[in-house]
Design a protein around this motif. Structure first.
Motif, PDB file in Angstrom:
ATOM      1  N   GLU A  19      -4.318  -9.237  -0.036  1.00 20.52           N
ATOM      2  CA  GLU A  19      -5.080  -9.827  -1.137  1.00 20.52           C
ATOM      3  C   GLU A  19      -4.973  -9.007  -2.424  1.00 20.52           C
ATOM      4  OE1 GLU A  19      -9.052 -10.891   0.067  1.00 20.52           O
ATOM      5  OE2 GLU A  19      -8.335 -11.682   1.982  1.00 20.52           O
ATOM      6  N   LEU A  20      -4.434  -7.777  -2.327  1.00 18.94           N
ATOM      7  CA  LEU A  20      -4.171  -6.987  -3.540  1.00 18.94           C
ATOM      8  C   LEU A  20      -2.924  -7.474  -4.267  1.00 18.94           C
ATOM      9  CD1 LEU A  20      -4.883  -3.219  -2.721  1.00 18.94           C
ATOM     10  CD2 LEU A  20      -6.057  -4.674  -4.385  1.00 18.94           C
ATOM     11  N   LEU A  21      -2.062  -8.193  -3.565  1.00 21.29           N
ATOM     12  CA  LEU A  21      -0.874  -8.741  -4.221  1.00 21.29           C
ATOM     13  C   LEU A  21      -1.306  -9.662  -5.357  1.00 21.29           C
ATOM     14  CD1 LEU A  21       1.256  -9.560  -1.048  1.00 21.29           C
ATOM     15  CD2 LEU A  21       1.479  -7.573  -2.560  1.00 21.29           C
ATOM     16  N   GLY A  22      -0.799  -9.412  -6.537  1.00 21.34           N
ATOM     17  CA  GLY A  22      -1.185 -10.178  -7.723  1.00 21.34           C
ATOM     18  C   GLY A  22      -2.183  -9.478  -8.616  1.00 21.34           C
ATOM     19  N   GLU A  40       3.899  -5.320  -3.741  1.00 22.15           N
ATOM     20  CA  GLU A  40       4.184  -4.803  -2.403  1.00 22.15           C
ATOM     21  C   GLU A  40       3.172  -3.718  -2.053  1.00 22.15           C
ATOM     22  OE1 GLU A  40       7.877  -2.795   0.138  1.00 22.15           O
ATOM     23  OE2 GLU A  40       8.026  -3.019  -2.047  1.00 22.15           O
ATOM     24  N   VAL A  41       2.643  -3.774  -0.834  1.00 19.90           N
ATOM     25  CA  VAL A  41       1.599  -2.849  -0.389  1.00 19.90           C
ATOM     26  C   VAL A  41       1.788  -2.501   1.079  1.00 19.90           C
ATOM     27  CG1 VAL A  41      -0.165  -3.616  -2.043  1.00 19.90           C
ATOM     28  CG2 VAL A  41       0.082  -4.799   0.146  1.00 19.90           C
ATOM     29  N   GLU A  42       1.145  -1.411   1.503  1.00 14.27           N
ATOM     30  CA  GLU A  42       1.062  -1.042   2.907  1.00 14.27           C
ATOM     31  C   GLU A  42      -0.355  -0.579   3.217  1.00 14.27           C
ATOM     32  OE1 GLU A  42       5.612   0.590   3.743  1.00 14.27           O
ATOM     33  OE2 GLU A  42       3.953   2.031   3.577  1.00 14.27           O
ATOM     34  N   ALA A  43      -0.879  -0.996   4.358  1.00 16.10           N
ATOM     35  CA  ALA A  43      -2.220  -0.585   4.791  1.00 16.10           C
ATOM     36  C   ALA A  43      -2.126   0.654   5.678  1.00 16.10           C
ATOM     37  CB  ALA A  43      -2.892  -1.716   5.555  1.00 16.10           C
ATOM     38  N   TYR A  44      -3.088   1.567   5.495  1.00 18.40           N
ATOM     39  CA  TYR A  44      -3.185   2.785   6.312  1.00 18.40           C
ATOM     40  C   TYR A  44      -4.605   2.870   6.862  1.00 18.40           C
ATOM     41  CZ  TYR A  44       1.476   3.927   5.042  1.00 18.40           C
ATOM     42  OH  TYR A  44       2.843   3.873   4.923  1.00 18.40           O
ATOM     43  N   CYS A  45      -4.689   2.996   8.208  1.00 18.99           N
ATOM     44  CA  CYS A  45      -5.935   2.713   8.921  1.00 18.99           C
ATOM     45  C   CYS A  45      -6.554   3.923   9.614  1.00 18.99           C
ATOM     46  CB  CYS A  45      -5.687   1.588   9.914  1.00 18.99           C
ATOM     47  SG  CYS A  45      -5.153   0.063   9.107  1.00 18.99           S
ATOM     48  N   ALA A  96      -6.899   3.307   3.351  1.00 20.37           N
ATOM     49  CA  ALA A  96      -6.424   3.006   1.998  1.00 20.37           C
ATOM     50  C   ALA A  96      -5.233   2.060   2.053  1.00 20.37           C
ATOM     51  CB  ALA A  96      -6.036   4.293   1.272  1.00 20.37           C
ATOM     52  N   VAL A  97      -4.850   1.575   0.879  1.00 17.26           N
ATOM     53  CA  VAL A  97      -3.662   0.743   0.722  1.00 17.26           C
ATOM     54  C   VAL A  97      -2.719   1.439  -0.255  1.00 17.26           C
ATOM     55  CG1 VAL A  97      -2.768  -1.466  -0.110  1.00 17.26           C
ATOM     56  CG2 VAL A  97      -4.878  -1.416   1.225  1.00 17.26           C
ATOM     57  N   LEU A  98      -1.498   1.687   0.211  1.00 20.68           N
ATOM     58  CA  LEU A  98      -0.455   2.260  -0.634  1.00 20.68           C
ATOM     59  C   LEU A  98       0.104   1.178  -1.549  1.00 20.68           C
ATOM     60  CD1 LEU A  98       1.677   4.529  -1.339  1.00 20.68           C
ATOM     61  CD2 LEU A  98       3.057   3.551   0.506  1.00 20.68           C
ATOM     62  N   VAL A  99       0.204   1.479  -2.841  1.00 23.74           N
ATOM     63  CA  VAL A  99       0.867   0.575  -3.786  1.00 23.74           C
ATOM     64  C   VAL A  99       2.350   0.908  -3.730  1.00 23.74           C
ATOM     65  CG1 VAL A  99       1.062  -0.146  -6.188  1.00 23.74           C
ATOM     66  CG2 VAL A  99      -1.185   0.431  -5.241  1.00 23.74           C
ATOM     67  N   ARG A 100       3.139   0.027  -3.124  1.00 23.20           N
ATOM     68  CA  ARG A 100       4.574   0.283  -2.932  1.00 23.20           C
ATOM     69  C   ARG A 100       5.410  -0.174  -4.124  1.00 23.20           C
ATOM     70  NH1 ARG A 100       7.160   2.438   1.038  1.00 23.20           N
ATOM     71  NH2 ARG A 100       9.052   1.635   0.066  1.00 23.20           N
ATOM     72  N   ALA A 101       5.007  -1.256  -4.803  1.00 20.71           N
ATOM     73  CA  ALA A 101       5.822  -1.749  -5.919  1.00 20.71           C
ATOM     74  C   ALA A 101       4.979  -2.591  -6.859  1.00 20.71           C
ATOM     75  CB  ALA A 101       7.015  -2.553  -5.406  1.00 20.71           C
ATOM     76  N   PRO A 163      -0.160 -14.466  -3.103  1.00 16.97           N
ATOM     77  CA  PRO A 163       0.655 -15.542  -2.535  1.00 16.97           C
ATOM     78  C   PRO A 163      -0.002 -16.095  -1.277  1.00 16.97           C
ATOM     79  CG  PRO A 163       1.687 -13.401  -2.163  1.00 16.97           C
ATOM     80  CD  PRO A 163       0.522 -13.167  -3.075  1.00 16.97           C
ATOM     81  N   SER A 164       0.122 -17.389  -1.075  1.00 13.43           N
ATOM     82  CA  SER A 164      -0.490 -18.009   0.105  1.00 13.43           C
ATOM     83  C   SER A 164       0.202 -17.564   1.387  1.00 13.43           C
ATOM     84  CB  SER A 164      -0.466 -19.533  -0.017  1.00 13.43           C
ATOM     85  OG  SER A 164       0.867 -19.985  -0.170  1.00 13.43           O
ATOM     86  N   GLU A 165       1.482 -17.220   1.290  1.00 17.14           N
ATOM     87  CA  GLU A 165       2.229 -16.766   2.458  1.00 17.14           C
ATOM     88  C   GLU A 165       3.065 -15.537   2.104  1.00 17.14           C
ATOM     89  OE1 GLU A 165       4.384 -19.806   4.510  1.00 17.14           O
ATOM     90  OE2 GLU A 165       2.780 -21.266   4.272  1.00 17.14           O
ATOM     91  N   PRO A 166       2.420 -14.368   1.953  1.00 21.12           N
ATOM     92  CA  PRO A 166       3.204 -13.170   1.679  1.00 21.12           C
ATOM     93  C   PRO A 166       4.054 -12.808   2.894  1.00 21.12           C
ATOM     94  CG  PRO A 166       0.950 -12.575   2.192  1.00 21.12           C
ATOM     95  CD  PRO A 166       0.996 -14.079   2.121  1.00 21.12           C
ATOM     96  N   VAL A 167       5.146 -12.121   2.651  1.00 21.02           N
ATOM     97  CA  VAL A 167       5.957 -11.626   3.753  1.00 21.02           C
ATOM     98  C   VAL A 167       5.213 -10.465   4.399  1.00 21.02           C
ATOM     99  CG1 VAL A 167       8.157 -10.598   4.420  1.00 21.02           C
ATOM    100  CG2 VAL A 167       8.082 -12.304   2.583  1.00 21.02           C
TER     101      VAL A 167
END
Length: 195
Positions: A19-22, A40-45, A96-101, A163-167
């Motif tokens: 949901e951070l995309l955009g 582009e993002v990555e979650a770290y748990c 946290a969520v890494l901001v990849r791009a 996006p409704s369908e992110p990769v």
């Protein structure tokens, strides 16, 4: 634009990340604003994630990740690069969520100057976590700043929906926890990082 709500971030990073995309990450500098749309993002748990900096608990390096949602966690990697993360979840959770791009929006000339000759095209400016941090002028001094008000660095919502369908895919560059499909990106966006 308005700041992202703290309650939006105070959730599981695997819910927040796509949901951070955009959303827009911006840094106000003396030469003007530099901003980019998160693509582009990555979650770290935290304690369930061997890929997370907080997997083994709190240290001086990762202390910001244990703060309240909405802080910026900045870390140094490979002895040469800064990377930025949006702290999520509950305080003391360490997620946290890494901001990849990012897709560059404002301050593109300043981003080019910051990135130097390695960025020959606009798509080279923010197409990776270290590139995005460098392009926006973010570094260790920004660790712990509140993205939701009161600092020169902000996380903004300009009404663009995710996006409704992110990769969804596995995370990049990990030796542990690489099997988790906790990476999301905007399909077809030219600014998404390359493996």
């Amino acid at each position: 634009m308005r700041h992202v709500e703290r309650s939006f971030l105070a959730r599981d990073p695997r819910e927040v990340a796509p949901e951070l995309l955009g959303k827009v990450l911006a840094h106000d500098l003396p030469d003007g604003r530099r901003s980019g749309r998160i693509v582009e993002v990555e979650a770290y748990c935290g304690p369930i994630d061997p890929g997370a900096h907080t997997y083994r608990g709190r240290t001086a390096r990762n202390a910001t990740m244990f703060g309240p949602a909405g802080l910026l966690y900045v870390y140094f990697t490979y002895g040469m690069h800064w990377c930025v993360n949006v702290v999520c979840g509950d305080e003391d959770e360490g997620v946290a969520v890494l901001v990849r791009a990012l897709a560059p929006i404002e301050g593109i000339d300043a981003m080019r100057a910051a990135r130097g000759p390695a960025a020959r095209r606009d798509r080279d400016l923010c197409s990776g976590p270290a590139k995005a941090a460098q392009a926006l002028g973010l570094h260790g001094d920004h660790d712990g700043v509140d993205l939701l008000g009161g600092s020169a660095v902000g996380l903004w919502d300009d009404g663009t929906p995710p996006p409704s369908e992110p990769v969804q895919a596995t995370r990049i560059g990990l030796s542990a926890g690489a099997e988790h499909p906790w990476r999301w990106y905007v399909d077809g966006d030219p600014n998404v990082s390359r493996r």
